[in-house]
Design a protein around this motif. Structure first.
Motif, short mmCIF file in Angstrom:
data_model
loop_
_atom_site.label_atom_id
_atom_site.label_comp_id
_atom_site.label_asym_id
_atom_site.label_seq_id
_atom_site.Cartn_x
_atom_site.Cartn_y
_atom_site.Cartn_z
N GLY A 91 13.49 31.89 -37.40
CA GLY A 91 14.17 32.82 -38.28
C GLY A 91 13.42 34.10 -38.53
O GLY A 91 13.93 35.01 -39.20
N ARG A 92 12.24 34.24 -37.97
CA ARG A 92 11.43 35.46 -38.14
C ARG A 92 11.40 36.19 -36.80
O ARG A 92 10.48 36.02 -36.02
N TYR A 93 12.45 36.97 -36.57
CA TYR A 93 12.67 37.59 -35.27
C TYR A 93 12.68 39.11 -35.38
O TYR A 93 13.31 39.68 -36.28
N GLN A 94 12.03 39.75 -34.42
CA GLN A 94 12.05 41.21 -34.32
C GLN A 94 12.55 41.59 -32.94
O GLN A 94 11.91 41.29 -31.94
N LEU A 95 13.70 42.24 -32.90
CA LEU A 95 14.27 42.66 -31.62
C LEU A 95 13.46 43.83 -31.07
O LEU A 95 13.35 44.88 -31.70
N LEU A 96 12.90 43.65 -29.88
CA LEU A 96 12.09 44.68 -29.25
C LEU A 96 12.90 45.53 -28.28
O LEU A 96 12.63 46.72 -28.12
N GLY A 97 13.85 44.92 -27.61
CA GLY A 97 14.67 45.64 -26.64
C GLY A 97 15.83 44.79 -26.19
O GLY A 97 15.80 43.56 -26.29
N GLU A 98 16.88 45.44 -25.68
CA GLU A 98 18.06 44.71 -25.22
C GLU A 98 18.79 45.55 -24.19
O GLU A 98 18.50 46.75 -24.02
N SER A 99 19.74 44.95 -23.52
CA SER A 99 20.52 45.67 -22.52
C SER A 99 21.49 46.63 -23.20
O SER A 99 22.15 46.27 -24.17
N LEU A 100 21.55 47.82 -22.67
CA LEU A 100 22.46 48.84 -23.22
C LEU A 100 23.85 48.73 -22.60
O LEU A 100 24.77 49.40 -23.07
N ASP A 101 24.00 47.90 -21.58
CA ASP A 101 25.32 47.71 -20.95
C ASP A 101 25.44 46.27 -20.49
O ASP A 101 25.44 45.37 -21.33
N ASP A 102 25.52 46.03 -19.20
CA ASP A 102 25.65 44.66 -18.71
C ASP A 102 24.38 43.85 -18.93
O ASP A 102 23.27 44.37 -18.75
N ALA A 103 24.54 42.58 -19.31
CA ALA A 103 23.41 41.67 -19.32
C ALA A 103 23.01 41.34 -17.90
O ALA A 103 23.79 41.52 -16.95
N ALA A 104 21.79 40.83 -17.72
CA ALA A 104 21.31 40.52 -16.38
C ALA A 104 22.20 39.50 -15.69
O ALA A 104 22.56 39.65 -14.51
N GLY A 105 22.59 38.44 -16.41
CA GLY A 105 23.45 37.42 -15.82
C GLY A 105 24.82 37.97 -15.45
O GLY A 105 25.39 37.60 -14.42
N GLU A 106 25.33 38.86 -16.28
CA GLU A 106 26.62 39.49 -15.99
C GLU A 106 26.52 40.34 -14.73
O GLU A 106 27.45 40.35 -13.90
N ALA A 107 25.42 41.06 -14.58
CA ALA A 107 25.22 41.89 -13.38
C ALA A 107 25.13 41.01 -12.13
O ALA A 107 25.67 41.36 -11.08
N PHE A 108 24.45 39.87 -12.25
CA PHE A 108 24.39 38.92 -11.14
C PHE A 108 25.80 38.49 -10.74
O PHE A 108 26.16 38.48 -9.56
N ASP A 109 26.59 38.08 -11.72
CA ASP A 109 27.93 37.56 -11.43
C ASP A 109 28.83 38.62 -10.83
O ASP A 109 29.60 38.35 -9.89
N LYS A 110 28.77 39.85 -11.36
CA LYS A 110 29.64 40.91 -10.86
C LYS A 110 29.24 41.35 -9.45
O LYS A 110 30.11 41.65 -8.62
N THR A 111 27.94 41.38 -9.18
CA THR A 111 27.50 41.74 -7.85
C THR A 111 27.87 40.65 -6.85
O THR A 111 28.27 40.93 -5.71
#
Length: 343
Positions: free
Chosen positions: A149-169
């Motif tokens: 429960g003590r989480y700090q978001l450092l970075g995230e995808s601004l568009d497609d997630a990596a798994g989504e990019a895999f599936d679409k490609t």
């Protein structure tokens, strides 16, 4: 404490029982791949209906595996979000109703917290603090974890997630559904020197990701190859494109993880989510963490994708801390982890 966990956030129905003394007693998973393969992607209404059909039989199956009855359950955990709202409502309704009938507490679990804590199910598990890289079909995030429960978001995808990019490609390359694992399998036969794809957003500071441009690069590469070699493309060319794409994603994730480790000084890295089962990614991240003087942890492959075990474990952590849901239930298709209550 013995907790029943129910996962229904997308296209897999997962059920498990976790015991504070005996560990994971049993787990079962039903995949909807055959249902959605005809459409080339998840159909939310069909997913919800299949969860309705499969959840209770899986609960009975898990009880049979563990040789227990409902009388021995001390709490129920279910995925409350994020995910497909209809699918979430199925699991939430079943989980909260069973808890009410059995007169035990219930708790709604954050799906990504479940993934983040999945390595805790292994014999060798990480200690706090650690950096978590969550890579799945719906999320790509770097999170600093100081405790549950003590989480700090450092970075995230601004568009497609990596798994989504895999599936679409993979779909672009006309690979069978689900495409991500098929692309990784094809990439094993690819020539890593034939094509080189960009490593997006690695030439600038920050820990955010962007993978949508890689799909466009893959499309342009495919079209250029067709002009030279004809349509359909030879399998080797498809494998070479798949390898170039996979290498680009893996390198990008590795570079960002290394940057996060160096910026925070935290030498323990957890990688979880469906993409964390990728063999090349595990090798690359593991080697990088050794060079950084640290260590990487992963859940076993069966717990990388959605599963009930991670929900049962995450739910146990919150239930034993005294957290529980009121009698009503809700689904949260969009839900950030930074607002979760600390344990």
């Amino acid at each position: 404490m013995r907790v029943l966990g129910i996962e229904t956030s997308c296209d897999e129905t997962g059920v498990a029982v976790y015991d504070s003394k005996g560990g994971l007693l049993a787990h079962a998973l039903h995949s909807q791949i055959e249902i959605h393969a005809e459409y080339g992607g998840v159909v939310p209404e069909l997913a919800s209906r299949d969860h309705v059909r499969k959840a209770l039989p899986l609960i009975r199956e898990v009880f049979h595996q563990a040789q227990i009855s409902s009388e021995s359950i001390d709490g129920v955990a279910y995925t409350a979000g994020p995910g497909l709202v209809g699918a979430l409502l199925v699991g939430s309704a079943i989980g909260r109703s069973l808890a009410w009938a059995w007169q035990v507490p219930a708790v709604g679990v954050h799906h990504m917290e479940g993934h983040l804590l999945a390595p805790m199910l292994e014999a060798e598990s990480p200690g706090f603090p650690f950096i978590a890289m969550l890579v799945s079909g719906g999320h790509t995030q770097l999170v600093k974890v100081d405790g549950i429960g003590r989480y700090q978001l450092l970075g995230e995808s601004l568009d497609d997630a990596a798994g989504e990019a895999f599936d679409k490609t993979a779909k672009l390359l006309e690979l069978p559904y689900p495409g991500g694992p098929e692309l990784a399998k094809l990439a094993q036969d690819g020539d890593p020197k034939r094509y080189r794809f960009p490593r997006p957003m690695t030439d600038r500071p920050g820990l955010d990701f962007s993978f949508s441009g890689l799909k466009t690069f893959a499309l342009n590469t495919q079209q250029a190859a067709k002009r030279e070699e004809g349509d359909p493309l030879p399998r080797q060319t498809l494998a070479d494109i798949a390898r170039a794409f996979e290498d680009a994603v893996v390198d990008t994730l590795m570079i960002k993880c290394r940057r996060a480790v160096r910026q925070t000084g935290v030498k323990t890295l957890v990688m979880a989510g469906g993409v964390s089962a990728n063999r090349r990614l595990r090798e690359c991240i593991g080697e990088m963490m050794v060079k950084e003087g640290g260590r990487a942890y992963y859940p076993r492959p069966e717990f990388c994708t959605d599963n009930g075990a991670m929900i049962a474990y995450a739910g146990w952590q919150r239930l034993r801390a005294g957290q529980s849901e009121p009698l009503q239930f809700s689904a949260r298709p969009r839900w950030g982890m930074e607002g979760l209550e600390a344990v």
